[in-house]
Design a protein around this motif. Sequence first.
Motif, mmCIF file in Angstrom:
data_model
loop_
_atom_site.group_PDB
_atom_site.id
_atom_site.type_symbol
_atom_site.label_atom_id
_atom_site.label_comp_id
_atom_site.label_asym_id
_atom_site.label_seq_id
_atom_site.Cartn_x
_atom_site.Cartn_y
_atom_site.Cartn_z
ATOM 1 N N GLU A 35 0.815 -1.223 0.000
ATOM 2 C CA GLU A 35 0.000 0.000 0.000
ATOM 3 C C GLU A 35 0.845 1.268 0.000
ATOM 4 N N VAL A 59 0.340 7.056 0.609
ATOM 5 C CA VAL A 59 -0.575 5.952 0.327
ATOM 6 C C VAL A 59 -1.683 6.463 -0.583
ATOM 7 N N GLU A 60 -2.430 5.544 -1.155
ATOM 8 C CA GLU A 60 -3.495 5.914 -2.094
ATOM 9 C C GLU A 60 -4.668 6.590 -1.398
ATOM 10 N N GLY A 64 -5.550 2.499 2.555
ATOM 11 C CA GLY A 64 -4.121 2.219 2.431
ATOM 12 C C GLY A 64 -3.351 2.650 3.666
ATOM 13 N N TYR A 68 -1.258 0.142 6.178
ATOM 14 C CA TYR A 68 0.128 0.392 6.588
ATOM 15 C C TYR A 68 0.250 0.426 8.107
#
Length: 106
Positions: A35, A59-60, A64, A68
């Motif tokens: 991610e 992160v997206e 995400g 993480y």
Amino acid sequence: MILHLAVFTWNDSVTDADVEQLTDALTTMARGIPELHSYTAGPNLQLRPGGDYAVAAIVEDEEGLAAYLDSPGHQSVYERYLGRMIAQRSAAQLPLDAGSFRAPQG
């Protein structure tokens, strides 16, 4: 996209060796978390007042970020290093998009 920033101030007992081991562990951890689009961690350059150490993760989306932060790898690094090292922690999340920065015109 989301930029997650975390800044840490260490307990007085933290050594340079502790910081090196943490940095190695975080770098290794990040390679195993799909991610993460981008990740960097290290001692603060101390060019301005602030904490001792920082992490920047891209992160997206919120899912995400949760993947993480809740990952077994992240939890392991926290338990092994961060939990005993941190005196203070602060964090922020910022949205990232192609229009986030505009250079001055003129």
